[in-house]
Design a protein around this motif. Structure first.
Motif, PDB file in Angstrom:
ATOM      1  N   LEU A  37      28.872  12.682  39.014  1.00 22.08           N
ATOM      2  CA  LEU A  37      27.791  12.555  38.038  1.00 22.08           C
ATOM      3  C   LEU A  37      27.416  11.104  37.790  1.00 22.08           C
ATOM      4  CD1 LEU A  37      25.964  13.993  35.897  1.00 22.08           C
ATOM      5  CD2 LEU A  37      27.853  13.672  34.271  1.00 22.08           C
ATOM      6  N   LEU A  38      26.110  10.840  37.766  1.00 21.13           N
ATOM      7  CA  LEU A  38      25.548   9.557  37.345  1.00 21.13           C
ATOM      8  C   LEU A  38      24.476   9.873  36.317  1.00 21.13           C
ATOM      9  CD1 LEU A  38      24.745   6.544  37.410  1.00 21.13           C
ATOM     10  CD2 LEU A  38      23.483   7.018  39.529  1.00 21.13           C
ATOM     11  N   ALA A  39      24.612   9.344  35.095  1.00 18.04           N
ATOM     12  CA  ALA A  39      23.681   9.674  34.016  1.00 18.04           C
ATOM     13  C   ALA A  39      23.230   8.411  33.303  1.00 18.04           C
ATOM     14  CB  ALA A  39      24.333  10.637  33.024  1.00 18.04           C
ATOM     15  N   ASP A  40      21.933   8.330  33.037  1.00 18.66           N
ATOM     16  CA  ASP A  40      21.324   7.244  32.272  1.00 18.66           C
ATOM     17  C   ASP A  40      21.263   7.686  30.814  1.00 18.66           C
ATOM     18  OD1 ASP A  40      19.653   5.407  31.067  1.00 18.66           O
ATOM     19  OD2 ASP A  40      17.869   5.950  32.213  1.00 18.66           O
ATOM     20  N   VAL A  41      22.141   7.120  29.988  1.00 24.32           N
ATOM     21  CA  VAL A  41      22.399   7.644  28.641  1.00 24.32           C
ATOM     22  C   VAL A  41      22.169   6.544  27.600  1.00 24.32           C
ATOM     23  CG1 VAL A  41      24.220   8.575  27.151  1.00 24.32           C
ATOM     24  CG2 VAL A  41      24.063   9.318  29.532  1.00 24.32           C
ATOM     25  N   PRO A  42      21.593   6.875  26.429  1.00 25.83           N
ATOM     26  CA  PRO A  42      21.478   5.875  25.360  1.00 25.83           C
ATOM     27  C   PRO A  42      22.844   5.296  24.990  1.00 25.83           C
ATOM     28  CG  PRO A  42      20.181   7.826  24.838  1.00 25.83           C
ATOM     29  CD  PRO A  42      20.983   8.163  26.051  1.00 25.83           C
ATOM     30  N   ARG A  43      22.839   4.034  24.587  1.00 21.01           N
ATOM     31  CA  ARG A  43      24.101   3.349  24.342  1.00 21.01           C
ATOM     32  C   ARG A  43      24.955   4.051  23.291  1.00 21.01           C
ATOM     33  NH1 ARG A  43      22.674  -1.990  23.358  1.00 21.01           N
ATOM     34  NH2 ARG A  43      23.305  -2.689  25.424  1.00 21.01           N
ATOM     35  N   GLU A  44      24.336   4.607  22.254  1.00 20.50           N
ATOM     36  CA  GLU A  44      25.125   5.230  21.196  1.00 20.50           C
ATOM     37  C   GLU A  44      25.843   6.489  21.664  1.00 20.50           C
ATOM     38  OE1 GLU A  44      20.797   6.624  20.655  1.00 20.50           O
ATOM     39  OE2 GLU A  44      21.877   4.778  21.185  1.00 20.50           O
ATOM     40  N   LEU A  45      25.469   7.006  22.839  1.00 23.91           N
ATOM     41  CA  LEU A  45      26.118   8.207  23.369  1.00 23.91           C
ATOM     42  C   LEU A  45      26.978   7.919  24.591  1.00 23.91           C
ATOM     43  CD1 LEU A  45      23.036  10.619  23.164  1.00 23.91           C
ATOM     44  CD2 LEU A  45      24.945  10.469  21.553  1.00 23.91           C
ATOM     45  N   GLN A 102      39.557  11.411  31.597  1.00 21.47           N
ATOM     46  CA  GLN A 102      40.787  10.647  31.768  1.00 21.47           C
ATOM     47  C   GLN A 102      40.460   9.232  32.253  1.00 21.47           C
ATOM     48  OE1 GLN A 102      43.899  11.641  30.973  1.00 21.47           O
ATOM     49  NE2 GLN A 102      42.960  13.523  30.164  1.00 21.47           N
ATOM     50  N   PRO A 103      41.291   8.240  31.929  1.00 23.44           N
ATOM     51  CA  PRO A 103      41.050   6.863  32.391  1.00 23.44           C
ATOM     52  C   PRO A 103      40.903   6.817  33.916  1.00 23.44           C
ATOM     53  CG  PRO A 103      42.793   6.901  30.747  1.00 23.44           C
ATOM     54  CD  PRO A 103      42.485   8.342  31.058  1.00 23.44           C
ATOM     55  N   GLY A 104      39.910   6.049  34.363  1.00 21.89           N
ATOM     56  CA  GLY A 104      39.678   5.889  35.792  1.00 21.89           C
ATOM     57  C   GLY A 104      38.651   6.842  36.362  1.00 21.89           C
ATOM     58  N   GLN A 105      38.348   7.926  35.609  1.00 25.77           N
ATOM     59  CA  GLN A 105      37.371   8.879  36.124  1.00 25.77           C
ATOM     60  C   GLN A 105      35.941   8.468  35.818  1.00 25.77           C
ATOM     61  OE1 GLN A 105      38.560  12.866  34.684  1.00 25.77           O
ATOM     62  NE2 GLN A 105      39.003  13.296  36.827  1.00 25.77           N
ATOM     63  N   ALA A 106      35.733   7.627  34.797  1.00 20.80           N
ATOM     64  CA  ALA A 106      34.385   7.255  34.376  1.00 20.80           C
ATOM     65  C   ALA A 106      34.270   5.751  34.219  1.00 20.80           C
ATOM     66  CB  ALA A 106      34.025   7.948  33.068  1.00 20.80           C
ATOM     67  N   GLN A 107      33.069   5.269  34.449  1.00 21.61           N
ATOM     68  CA  GLN A 107      32.769   3.845  34.272  1.00 21.61           C
ATOM     69  C   GLN A 107      31.446   3.721  33.536  1.00 21.61           C
ATOM     70  OE1 GLN A 107      31.910   1.703  37.896  1.00 21.61           O
ATOM     71  NE2 GLN A 107      32.243  -0.297  36.958  1.00 21.61           N
ATOM     72  N   ILE A 108      31.395   2.817  32.557  1.00 22.69           N
ATOM     73  CA  ILE A 108      30.148   2.521  31.856  1.00 22.69           C
ATOM     74  C   ILE A 108      29.555   1.250  32.448  1.00 22.69           C
ATOM     75  CG2 ILE A 108      29.117   1.850  29.666  1.00 22.69           C
ATOM     76  CD1 ILE A 108      31.148   3.546  28.234  1.00 22.69           C
ATOM     77  N   ILE A 109      28.318   1.308  32.870  1.00 22.75           N
ATOM     78  CA  ILE A 109      27.569   0.137  33.310  1.00 22.75           C
ATOM     79  C   ILE A 109      26.513  -0.149  32.246  1.00 22.75           C
ATOM     80  CG2 ILE A 109      25.996  -0.794  35.051  1.00 22.75           C
ATOM     81  CD1 ILE A 109      27.399   0.839  37.155  1.00 22.75           C
ATOM     82  N   ARG A 146      34.408   8.898  39.459  1.00 19.94           N
ATOM     83  CA  ARG A 146      33.628  10.093  39.799  1.00 19.94           C
ATOM     84  C   ARG A 146      32.377  10.196  38.926  1.00 19.94           C
ATOM     85  NH1 ARG A 146      33.740  14.983  37.626  1.00 19.94           N
ATOM     86  NH2 ARG A 146      35.637  14.528  36.458  1.00 19.94           N
ATOM     87  N   VAL A 147      32.436   9.573  37.745  1.00 19.22           N
ATOM     88  CA  VAL A 147      31.325   9.625  36.794  1.00 19.22           C
ATOM     89  C   VAL A 147      30.930   8.210  36.420  1.00 19.22           C
ATOM     90  CG1 VAL A 147      30.615  10.343  34.474  1.00 19.22           C
ATOM     91  CG2 VAL A 147      32.055  11.856  35.869  1.00 19.22           C
ATOM     92  N   ILE A 148      29.639   7.917  36.488  1.00 19.26           N
ATOM     93  CA  ILE A 148      29.116   6.628  36.025  1.00 19.26           C
ATOM     94  C   ILE A 148      28.109   6.889  34.918  1.00 19.26           C
ATOM     95  CG2 ILE A 148      27.602   4.696  36.600  1.00 19.26           C
ATOM     96  CD1 ILE A 148      29.007   4.335  39.162  1.00 19.26           C
ATOM     97  N   ALA A 189      29.656   5.894  25.178  1.00 19.85           N
ATOM     98  CA  ALA A 189      31.111   5.913  25.009  1.00 19.85           C
ATOM     99  C   ALA A 189      31.625   7.330  24.809  1.00 19.85           C
ATOM    100  CB  ALA A 189      31.514   5.030  23.833  1.00 19.85           C
ATOM    101  N   GLU A 190      30.841   8.169  24.119  1.00 15.91           N
ATOM    102  CA  GLU A 190      31.255   9.561  23.912  1.00 15.91           C
ATOM    103  C   GLU A 190      31.369  10.292  25.245  1.00 15.91           C
ATOM    104  OE1 GLU A 190      29.568  13.704  21.880  1.00 15.91           O
ATOM    105  OE2 GLU A 190      28.575  11.789  21.480  1.00 15.91           O
ATOM    106  N   LEU A 191      30.407  10.082  26.140  1.00 18.96           N
ATOM    107  CA  LEU A 191      30.442  10.766  27.428  1.00 18.96           C
ATOM    108  C   LEU A 191      31.588  10.246  28.291  1.00 18.96           C
ATOM    109  CD1 LEU A 191      29.342  12.662  29.545  1.00 18.96           C
ATOM    110  CD2 LEU A 191      27.585  10.967  30.108  1.00 18.96           C
ATOM    111  N   ALA A 192      31.699   8.929  28.400  1.00 17.73           N
ATOM    112  CA  ALA A 192      32.757   8.369  29.248  1.00 17.73           C
ATOM    113  C   ALA A 192      34.137   8.633  28.656  1.00 17.73           C
ATOM    114  CB  ALA A 192      32.537   6.871  29.431  1.00 17.73           C
ATOM    115  N   GLY A 193      34.236   8.608  27.331  1.00 13.28           N
ATOM    116  CA  GLY A 193      35.530   8.784  26.695  1.00 13.28           C
ATOM    117  C   GLY A 193      36.057  10.198  26.751  1.00 13.28           C
ATOM    118  N   SER A 194      35.232  11.155  27.184  1.00 13.93           N
ATOM    119  CA  SER A 194      35.695  12.537  27.277  1.00 13.93           C
ATOM    120  C   SER A 194      36.545  12.775  28.518  1.00 13.93           C
ATOM    121  CB  SER A 194      34.486  13.486  27.299  1.00 13.93           C
ATOM    122  OG  SER A 194      33.695  13.296  28.479  1.00 13.93           O
TER     123      SER A 194
END
Length: 684
Positions: free
Chosen positions: A170-178, A187-194, A42-44, A180-185
């Motif tokens: 949600l799809l957000a273009d985020v600096p790398r240092e942030l 549950q597993p499977g809800q977010a993906q980091i590209i 649901r979130v990238i 993991a914080e966004l995706a890690g907030s």
């Protein structure tokens, strides 16, 4: 087939995206997200190093999501797995130069939410019947002040709550240092980091196509032996892409440097091709016969530029400040040297004459063509804080007569940002003229980034007044008036007096203020000569209705067990010990003959001229009024839950009256206590 064979077959079967020329794997993932494909997150979170192409990928994907733009694309020739279905376009709010608070209200306004508090925005989004799709580009460009670290605040205060809202895709273009914080907030499977620098998402074919197209005379390149010959062009493009690794920015800079100044370039010498942004700068300088350090010093002020860019008139002064020597001749001779790395921004005038755009009206700003260049230049300096210190001191010295009304708009609005990164901002926060003249959102953002214990008393006064200034969008004279009252309230009378000497059209002079809780009403009147202590004539006073037991008060109506009355001199900061029953209210005839009248709402008050019915001034409060009165000679006494303040309304001034009329009324009700940074508008 092997994965490599399959990839070759796909490339042979389908045309690349006409704008980004590749990124098939990433486009497939984004298309699956857009169509809510089973198993798709649901979130990238899109991320990568500076210059990895996140912004370009996002623009190319949004082209495929826009119904009108899709009509211009050869959709039938593209990989079907990269083309999302024809749906209404997603919401794409840009956080560039906005605070987190501004950005969240931008979202609220777009969806027509009725929230009056920040926390209610996400509650209302969660209650929507249909899910919404939000794409947030360029999070790294958030905030009016770079040193305030607004991207981190945006992720923490806005993007994480958005990501946690089940009705939001949600799809957000985020600096790398942030990232993991966004995706890690979630549950597993809800977010993906590209991460575009990771092998899974890397795009060597896209880099090659980018270089090949940029070198092609059919697309604007000059006719040179290695651009007109297809084989030579292909070989050079392959070498550029190979050297650049995963950085489209490095390819872009290599091509621009070469085509802008082709002399001295040997296409057979791969060592002349950059492997990163730093090498792109240094190789370009050496090929033009200049020292790399000279190019970096020319560009250094642009690497620290705030807002939309640096006025071209300030470049030489600030380059010299950073270099510690006169750089004017280097800059005069070096514009071809710097040209591949900068871009001009034409700034038009604005009607109100009070914004950065307005005050810079019609002139040219310069900025680096990509934040990755700024990052490289700052990283190459021996001491970033020292460079910012030199820039800040040069800007401060350039203020004519230290008069902020005459300062260059860039200096006025952004000096605080430069001094913040230099660690000098607290020293600057003793100038009431700067408080009033500087852009309120930018200055507030900078001051809020300073630890409270490092602020002197004037800085604390500004900090508590800033939310009211930014929410009201007050013009400069009204900002000065709000600060004048705040200084008196905080016992800083010399700062209030200074504002009266700086040329502002102030609508009032604050006479006194007392921090008195529990005032339920205020009334102006006078004590007769025989009731006024040590006075030969009537003494003007203000009467406060206060809780029983308030020190110095007397029972109202002479009866114990109820409200009490406390008397205060109307014109001087002193209490009056007298019988409240002796206070005489102005007669109806005196009130009718008074030149001024007033009307009030919960937290908004207007003073108007009785004869013309025109507004003379307006007063807004961040807490509701509990009482207000206006004496016949124009002393306005106002009580809130924090205390009572008296203001002498000055002779009506056309400029002040116009400024008062421009101050928007605040919505009635309690203030948004959790509002932090930004121009919250009418949501308080």
């Amino acid at each position: 087939m092997s994965a490599s064979d399959e990839g070759n077959a796909i490339r042979a079967a389908y045309e690349p995206h006409p704008f980004i020329g590749g990124r098939t794997a990433a486009l497939r993932a984004l298309a699956a997200w857009r169509m809510r494909w089973p198993g798709a997150p649901r979130v990238i979170v899109l991320t990568g190093s500076q210059g990895s192409g996140c912004s370009r990928l996002l623009r190319g994907f949004l082209m495929l999501c826009d119904p009108e733009f899709r009509k211009q694309l050869p959709l039938d020739d593209l990989d079907p797995a990269t083309v999302p279905p024809d749906l209404p376009p997603p919401t794409v709010p840009s956080p560039a130069l906005l605070t987190a608070a501004q950005f969240q209200w931008l979202i609220a306004d777009h969806f027509g939410l009725r929230a009056t508090r920040a926390v209610d925005i996400f509650t209302e989004l969660a209650a929507l019947e249909e899910p919404v799709t939000i794409v947030v580009p360029d999070v790294d460009r958030a905030g009016p002040v770079r040193g305030a670290n607004e991207p981190a605040r945006l992720v923490q205060d806005v993007l994480k709550p958005l990501a946690a809202t089940e009705t939001v895709q949600l799809l957000a273009d985020v600096p790398r240092e942030l990232a993991a914080e966004l995706a890690g907030s979630l549950q597993p499977g809800q977010a993906q980091i590209i991460d575009l620098d990771e092998p899974e998402w890397a795009d060597p074919e896209g880099l090659l196509l980018h270089a090949t197209t940029a070198l092609d005379p059919d697309f604007g390149a000059p006719e040179l032996p290695y651009t007109t010959d297809p084989a030579a062009r292909r070989a050079l493009a392959e070498a550029m892409a190979r050297r650049a690794g995963t950085s489209p920015l490095t390819v872009q800079l290599a091509v621009q440097s070469l085509l802008m100044q082709p002399e001295g370039f040997d296409p057979a010498d791969e060592s002349q091709l950059p492997a990163d942004v730093g090498e792109a700068l240094d190789l370009h300088a050496r090929r033009l016969g200049a020292e790399p350090e000279t190019l970096r010093l020319i560009l250094a002020p642009l690497a620290f530029a705030e807002g939309k860019g640096l006025p071209v008139e300030l470049l030489s002064m600030l380059s010299s400040a950073v270099a510690g020597r006169d750089m004017s001749q280097d800059i005069a001779d070096g514009m071809l040297l710097a040209a591949p790395f900068i871009e001009p921004v034409e700034v038009a005038a604005d009607a109100d004459g009070d914004s950065e755009d307005a005050s810079a009206g019609g002139r040219t700003l310069l900025r680096l063509m990509h934040p990755g260049i700024a990052e490289e230049i700052r990283a190459g300096l021996p001491d970033v804080r020292e460079a910012q210190t030199e820039i800040a001191m040069a800007l401060l010295e350039a203020v004519p007569e230290q008069n902020w009304a005459k300062a260059d708009p860039y200096i006025r609005d952004h000096l605080a940002a430069h001094t913040l990164e230099a660690g000098l901002l607290p020293r600057l926060l003793t100038d009431p003229g700067l408080f009033a003249h500087a852009d309120p959102v930018t200055l507030r953002s900078a001051v809020e980034a300073v630890p409270l214990e490092k602020l002197d008393a004037p800085g604390h006064t500004y900090l508590r007044t800033a939310p009211l200034i930014t929410r009201s969008q007050a013009p400069v004279d009204m900002r000065a008036a709000m600060l004048e009252s705040a200084f008196v309230e905080d016992g800083l009378a010399p700062y209030a007096e200074a504002l009266h000497s700086l040329g502002f059209a102030l609508p009032w002079r604050t006479l006194w203020s007392v921090p008195l809780a529990g005032v339920g009403a205020v009334t102006t009147g006078s004590l007769p000569a025989e009731g006024a202590e040590e006075s030969s004539g009537p003494r003007q006073v203000a009467a406060f209705l206060v809780p029983e037991g308030t020190p110095g008060s007397r029972p109202a109506g002479g009866e114990e067990g109820g409200p009490a009355v406390l008397l205060h001199d109307l014109l001087r900061p002193e209490y009056v010990d007298a019988d409240p029953a002796q206070v005489l209210r102005p007669s109806p005839e005196a009130l009718e003959a008074a030149p001024l009248g007033f009307s009030r709402g919960a937290d908004y008050l207007r003073v108007w001229a009785r004869q013309s019915q025109e507004v003379v001034t307006a007063l807004i409060s961040d807490t509701p009024f509990t009482g207000a009165d206006l004496s016949p000679d124009g002393v306005l006494v106002v009580a809130t839950e924090r205390g009572v303040t008296a203001r002498q309304i000055l002779a009506p001034d056309p400029a002040a009256a116009s400024a008062a009329a421009d101050v928007p009324a605040q919505r009635a009700g309690s203030p948004d206590s959790d509002a932090s940074t930004g121009l919250e508008g009418d949501h308080s």
